[in-house]
Structure formats: C-alpha cells, structure tokens
Scaffold this motif. Structure first.
Motif, PDB file in Angstrom:
ATOM      1  N   VAL A 154      42.791  37.916  52.849  1.00 26.27           N
ATOM      2  CA  VAL A 154      42.444  36.957  51.791  1.00 26.27           C
ATOM      3  C   VAL A 154      41.391  37.574  50.866  1.00 26.27           C
ATOM      4  O   VAL A 154      41.493  37.493  49.641  1.00 26.27           O
ATOM      5  CB  VAL A 154      41.923  35.639  52.388  1.00 26.27           C
ATOM      6  CG1 VAL A 154      41.530  34.671  51.260  1.00 26.27           C
ATOM      7  CG2 VAL A 154      42.964  34.998  53.292  1.00 26.27           C
ATOM      8  N   ALA A 155      40.376  38.207  51.467  1.00 28.74           N
ATOM      9  CA  ALA A 155      39.338  38.864  50.665  1.00 28.74           C
ATOM     10  C   ALA A 155      39.943  39.928  49.767  1.00 28.74           C
ATOM     11  O   ALA A 155      39.550  40.080  48.599  1.00 28.74           O
ATOM     12  CB  ALA A 155      38.282  39.489  51.584  1.00 28.74           C
ATOM     13  N   GLY A 156      40.928  40.672  50.279  1.00 28.30           N
ATOM     14  CA  GLY A 156      41.593  41.702  49.492  1.00 28.30           C
ATOM     15  C   GLY A 156      42.365  41.129  48.323  1.00 28.30           C
ATOM     16  O   GLY A 156      42.404  41.724  47.237  1.00 28.30           O
ATOM     17  N   ILE A 208      42.027  39.965  42.042  1.00 31.37           N
ATOM     18  CA  ILE A 208      41.828  39.041  40.914  1.00 31.37           C
ATOM     19  C   ILE A 208      40.513  39.359  40.212  1.00 31.37           C
ATOM     20  O   ILE A 208      40.439  39.442  38.983  1.00 31.37           O
ATOM     21  CB  ILE A 208      41.834  37.581  41.413  1.00 31.37           C
ATOM     22  CG1 ILE A 208      43.206  37.221  42.005  1.00 31.37           C
ATOM     23  CG2 ILE A 208      41.481  36.627  40.267  1.00 31.37           C
ATOM     24  CD1 ILE A 208      43.244  35.868  42.697  1.00 31.37           C
ATOM     25  N   ALA A 209      39.454  39.563  41.009  1.00 28.12           N
ATOM     26  CA  ALA A 209      38.125  39.831  40.448  1.00 28.12           C
ATOM     27  C   ALA A 209      38.064  41.171  39.717  1.00 28.12           C
ATOM     28  O   ALA A 209      37.257  41.349  38.808  1.00 28.12           O
ATOM     29  CB  ALA A 209      37.077  39.803  41.560  1.00 28.12           C
ATOM     30  N   GLU A 222      45.101  40.371  31.832  1.00 31.36           N
ATOM     31  CA  GLU A 222      44.960  39.056  31.215  1.00 31.36           C
ATOM     32  C   GLU A 222      45.306  37.929  32.203  1.00 31.36           C
ATOM     33  O   GLU A 222      44.728  36.832  32.128  1.00 31.36           O
ATOM     34  CB  GLU A 222      45.810  38.944  29.954  1.00 31.36           C
ATOM     35  CG  GLU A 222      47.264  39.374  30.097  1.00 31.36           C
ATOM     36  CD  GLU A 222      47.521  40.832  29.740  1.00 31.36           C
ATOM     37  OE1 GLU A 222      46.632  41.653  30.012  1.00 31.36           O
ATOM     38  OE2 GLU A 222      48.599  41.131  29.190  1.00 31.36           O
ATOM     39  N   THR A 223      46.250  38.207  33.110  1.00 29.43           N
ATOM     40  CA  THR A 223      46.567  37.221  34.153  1.00 29.43           C
ATOM     41  C   THR A 223      45.374  37.035  35.072  1.00 29.43           C
ATOM     42  O   THR A 223      45.011  35.908  35.436  1.00 29.43           O
ATOM     43  CB  THR A 223      47.784  37.675  34.971  1.00 29.43           C
ATOM     44  OG1 THR A 223      48.895  37.905  34.108  1.00 29.43           O
ATOM     45  CG2 THR A 223      48.162  36.622  36.012  1.00 29.43           C
ATOM     46  N   ALA A 224      44.767  38.155  35.457  1.00 29.88           N
ATOM     47  CA  ALA A 224      43.588  38.094  36.323  1.00 29.88           C
ATOM     48  C   ALA A 224      42.465  37.326  35.646  1.00 29.88           C
ATOM     49  O   ALA A 224      41.740  36.542  36.285  1.00 29.88           O
ATOM     50  CB  ALA A 224      43.133  39.508  36.685  1.00 29.88           C
ATOM     51  N   ALA A 225      42.309  37.517  34.336  1.00 29.99           N
ATOM     52  CA  ALA A 225      41.259  36.815  33.602  1.00 29.99           C
ATOM     53  C   ALA A 225      41.510  35.314  33.588  1.00 29.99           C
ATOM     54  O   ALA A 225      40.577  34.507  33.750  1.00 29.99           O
ATOM     55  CB  ALA A 225      41.175  37.358  32.173  1.00 29.99           C
TER      56      ALA A 225
END
Length: 592
Positions: free
Chosen positions: A433-435, A440-441, A477-480
């Motif tokens: 989960v952290a990975g 995303i971050a 942009e998806t991650a943002a």
C-alpha cells in the motif's frame, strides 16, 4: 720385509674398514628400500598421522541502521567456572597461604559477576558437600570483556573460563521483528539476519599441520588460512524514528483494544523504508520474553484486503481510460443498490441518493459510487492498474514475504466485479500500500521499495544495493489530480480534524478490511483498519501507513486517525521537513 708387528695393525685397519663399509652398505640398502623400493608403502603409512587441522572461526557481521547505529553484532563472551577442590587445597596450604583468601575472593568475584556473595559461597559449599572431590562449579555465563579482565587480574588458580561468540542486539526490541534472530547454533532464522546471510556470514579459516606417530607436530608443516569476518549490513531504517513509532503504535493499539498494529514510513523520492514498526514486537536478546507468534515480522508476511485505500487506483484507471475527471461526469448512488447482474453493494453509512463526482466518491468513500465509476472501463484494464500499483508483487524480498493475492479477471464473479473497485477480492501487505501511494506522491513514477543500503566487507569494500526499479505507471497529471482529491479527503472527510498536522498539507485515505473467517466468509463485526497518506502535498516527501488489527473500541478505520496524525507529525519533525508554503486549491465539490 714386513714383520709380524707391522702386519697386525694393518690387518686391524682393513678389518675395521670392512666393518664400516658393511654397515654403511647396510644403511644404503635400507635407505634405498625406504626411499625407493618401499616408498609408497611408507608414505601411505605415514599419512595416517598427517593432515590434522583446527578451525579458526570468523565473526558474523553487524547490522546497522541508516545512521550507523548498531542493531545487531557478534561479541565474545566468557563462561566462568571454578574448581572447588583446587580452591580448598589453596585455602588449606599452611606453608603458602593464599594472598587472597576465599572469604575475600568470593566477595570480589560476586561483585564483578553481579552475584550475591553469600549465595555464591553457599552454592560452592553445597557442591563440595555433595561431592568433596568435585572440580567444577558454574559461576556465571556470558560475561563481557571488562568482567573477564577484572577476574583475570584476581590471579586465582582455581578460576577457569571458556570463551564463545554470541549475537547481541544493543537496541533490544527496536525493529526487532525486522532484524530477526539466530538459533542456538548460530543459524539465521528470520528477518534481516536470514535475508542478508550471504553478506553477514563469516568464512572460517583453518590451521593445518602434520604429526608423527608419537603425536608430535612435524616442524615446518604448519599452514594457516585466516578467517574472514562477515560483512556489515546497513539498513534504510532510522532506528530513532522506528523506536518512536513502536512506542506510539503499541499505545494506540492497546488503547483501541486491537490485537496488533504497524507503521510503515517510505521516502517518496527514493522508495527507501525509513520505519517498519509493529506491535507486538520481540527483543531478539530475549525471545522467550514474547510469544512465538511475535518473533516474526507481520509487515511483509500478513496480507489483507486493502479496502478503500485502493479506491485511488480505480480512479487512476478510469481517469486515464474513460475520460473521467475529479468533477465530471457524476454517478447516481444511494447507500445500497442492487446491480443488474444480481450483485448487491452497500456503503458504510446510510445516505440519500447523491449525484457523486469522482472526488466526492473518494471523500465520502462510497462503495456504490466507485462500483459505478469502476465499470466505465473493462475488468482487464482495472486488473492491469492493480498490477501496476504493485498488487501481487513482493516489495523487498523479505523472508516469507507474501505477494498478496490477485485473482485473474476470469475468476471475478458478479459480486467481485464491483468489490474489486473498492479494495476487496484481492490482498496486499502494508508496504505494498505504501508503495502504491509512493507512486502517486512521486508524480506517477513508482520506485521499488528498499530496506538495504549496502553490504560492507570486512576489508572495507562497500557493495551498494542494486538500484530499485523505476517505472512511470500513470501520467504525472493523473498523479496530480489524485493528489488533489486525496488532500480533499483529508480536509473534507470524517477524520479531518483528527489528522491535521499543523503547518503541513496532508493527504489521506482510510481502509476498513473485513477479515476472513477461514470458511469462505468474514468475521462478524471485526476489521483490519488502515490509514495511508503523504505530506507535504506541495512537495511530497514521506508516505505513512498505519494499520490496526481488529480494534474493538472504534471498529472503523477512524481508529487509526490518532496514530496516523502522530506518525506523520513525528516524521515531519525527524526529517525537518519544511512546512507547506503553497496554499491548498479550492475545495472540490462532492456532488453535482
């Protein structure tokens, strides 16, 4: 004319010379027999006494944290005993009385060994009463070098010792479940001790020599190969941070009546695990001080359904493949709905029918809304995104680490077609989960997690761990957009006030996983709860995930809110992360 007188000495000389030559000839014949004729036989016979050797043990390497703090090392300790019969002989020798009588010596011995002097004397007397000729009495085991020196300086002929190597863990239970331990034979049984045995294990040396038939070492036959000590393993873990997290999660888990808890901290830009804390924990110095079920790390070996923490993965799939944005289109969702294929999906709270935006579905964590959003793309697309985010793949190769479980889409039935959109019907570990949140971050770039920095050989040669795999799994942009929605979850969600970290913009998402009952169903009323997020939003540095195993005071994922807030706050302090300077964007609407 030769007279009889002159012939006699000459005759004796000839005879003597003949005798000498005969003896010399005999020696030559014997020598030829030994060295030529019967050489193989004699060599074979002599080899029965050759090739003795002594093993020279090497020392196992140490394990240190990211800052060089020793977490595990091998040291030489000393087991001391005494010869009561010899002591008595010294004490009763009237011609040469002892310089240090037993009454005084026993007091000094007790002080050095940390024993009670009266009990020491009573024990020796009891041994002598049982057997007046006894020559062995155990005083103490595992004494250190300082105690060894002090005892040697007493110069007592009746004291003896045996030295041995033992494994010690100077920081006790700090990261104990991750560090692992050895068995009584010095063999690694768990954790880093087992994972990094190739680096840590020494290569024993040996001394060989030859002996004759009388067991005497043949001069010049000695050969020595020195032992090579094991290497030193450096971890990515910060032991001070890990200590804090262990204390905190122990308090929080017990306050919530949970059976256990974990905290994992990952550095966003590197994928390095900076804390891997869990409770119950184990002190490798004293395995019997905890239950065997606590001897091994559950962080990497226990898989659970992530629940709502994986809703952002569904969001990523539909944003990149169905044109969905955080605010459009919307889906109509009530708190319980029957789907055309017969599936029934419920939300965790009762609410009227809303026209949810994707952001709203994440903020309210609506299972029904996510089910409808999720089916805007095919199951194969969603399966692909679950794999991209790490489901079904180990993180660091930890001993007995589980892959988790990800069923192929051919095994998704009417119900799991929808439940997979909100984190059910597959399992993960907390590091997985952290990975996922690290990716995303980090602008959509997933970096493989790491627990090992390097291995340093005994000669100082440093072997850096292989570079982790890096892969762009979603568009920046998806991650943002996901980051913006997750910040709105933290600000607009039900735990908003409880997870605030003053000065920092934070993201968060909770997860409430049902626990299998072993019979194909789920346990009633108990859950494996989690909360994950990263900070600061304007420059993501660290991911934190907290889990609680079956909390009973608060059974929902809200049980983890306090622990998450404390963990994230401590991470920001530990690494002196600059507070957020960029204000949050306008709040995203939940409904149309």
């Amino acid at each position: 004319m030769t007279t009889r007188a002159t012939r006699s000495p000459r005759r004796r000389t000839v005879v003597a010379l003949a005798v000498i030559l005969s003896i010399l000839g005999a020696f030559i014949v014997r020598l030829v027999d030994i060295q030529v004729v019967s050489a193989d036989e004699h060599v074979a016979q002599s080899l029965q006494y050759l090739g003795d050797k002594t093993t020279i043990p090497g020392q196992r390497g140490s394990i240190v944290d990211a800052n060089g703090t020793v977490l595990a090392e091998s040291v030489t300790v000393y087991d001391w005993n005494m010869d009561p019969k010899a002591m008595n002989a010294v004490e009763t020798d009237e011609e040469n009385p002892p310089k240090l009588p037993w009454a005084e010596a026993s007091t000094k011995i007790a002080e050095i060994m940390g024993l009670n002097a009266d009990e020491l004397r009573s024990g020796v007397e009891a041994a002598r009463a049982e057997n007046p000729d006894t020559q062995w009495y155990q005083l103490a085991k595992g004494l250190n070098a300082k105690q060894y020196t002090e005892l040697k300086n007493l110069k007592l002929a009746y004291l003896h010792h045996d030295s041995r190597e033992t494994r010690v863990y100077p920081n006790g239970a700090v990261a104990g479940n991750v560090i692992g331990f050895l068995n009584g034979s010095g063999e690694a049984q768990a954790g880093i001790e087992q994972m990094e045995t190739q680096c840590l294990a020494p290569t024993n040396g040996e001394e060989t020599y030859r002996k004759g038939t009388n067991d005497v070492v043949i001069p010049g036959s000695e050969q020595r190969t020195d032992a090579v000590n094991g290497g030193s393993v450096q971890l990515t873990i910060n032991s001070d941070l890990n200590w804090y997290m262990q204390q905190m999660i122990a308090e929080e888990a017990q306050a919530q009546g949970a059976q256990g808890g974990t905290v994992t901290v990952v550095e966003v830009k590197t994928g390095k695990i900076r804390a891997a804390a869990e409770w119950p924990t184990v002190d490798p110095n004293n395995l019997n001080g905890s239950s065997p079920s606590s001897w091994y790390s559950k962080l990497f070996t226990y898989a659970f359904e992530p629940g709502s923490t994986f809703k952002p993965v569904t969001a990523a799939a539909i944003m990149e493949n169905a044109g969905v944005t955080p605010t459009s289109p919307t889906v109509s969702a009530s708190s319980k709905e029957h789907f055309p294929n017969g599936a029934v999906i419920n939300d965790a709270f009762v609410h009227p029918t809303y026209n949810y935006t994707l952001a709203g579905a994440l903020i309210d964590s609506s299972n029904v809304a996510l089910s409808k959003f999720g089916t805007m793309v095919s199951p194969d697309v969603r399966f692909d995104y679950l794999q991209r985010f790490g489901v079904g793949t180990q993180t660091v190769g930890f001993p007995s680490e589980t892959n988790g479980e990800l069923h192929p889409t051919s095994e998704w039935d009417n119900q799991s077609l929808y439940t997979t959109t909100f984190g059910q019907h597959f399992t993960v570990t907390a590091p997985q989960v952290a990975g996922a949140y690290q990716a995303i971050a980090n602008g959509g770039e997933k970096i493989g997690l790491s627990l090992i920095e390097s291995c340093t050989d005994a000669d100082g040669t440093v072997h850096k761990a292989a570079d982790p795999e890096k892969k762009q799994i979603i568009k920046p942009e998806t991650a943002a957009e996901l980051t913006r929605m997750l910040e709105n979850v933290a600000v607009q969600g039900g735990n908003a006030e409880r997870i605030k970290v003053p000065g920092y913009r934070v993201t968060s998402k909770t997860g409430t996983a049902q626990i299998p009952d072993g019979n194909g169903g789920y346990k009633a009323g108990v859950y494996y709860t989690s909360m994950v997020g990263f900070a600061p939003v304007d420059d993501p540095q660290y991911v934190v995930i907290v889990t609680l195993d079956q909390p009973t005071r608060i059974t929902s994922s809200a049980a983890t809110a306090s622990a998450f807030q404390k963990a994230m706050t401590q991470v920001m302090k530990t690494y002196r992360v600059m507070p957020s300077t960029v204000p949050m964007d306008a709040l995203l609407p939940k409904f149309e």
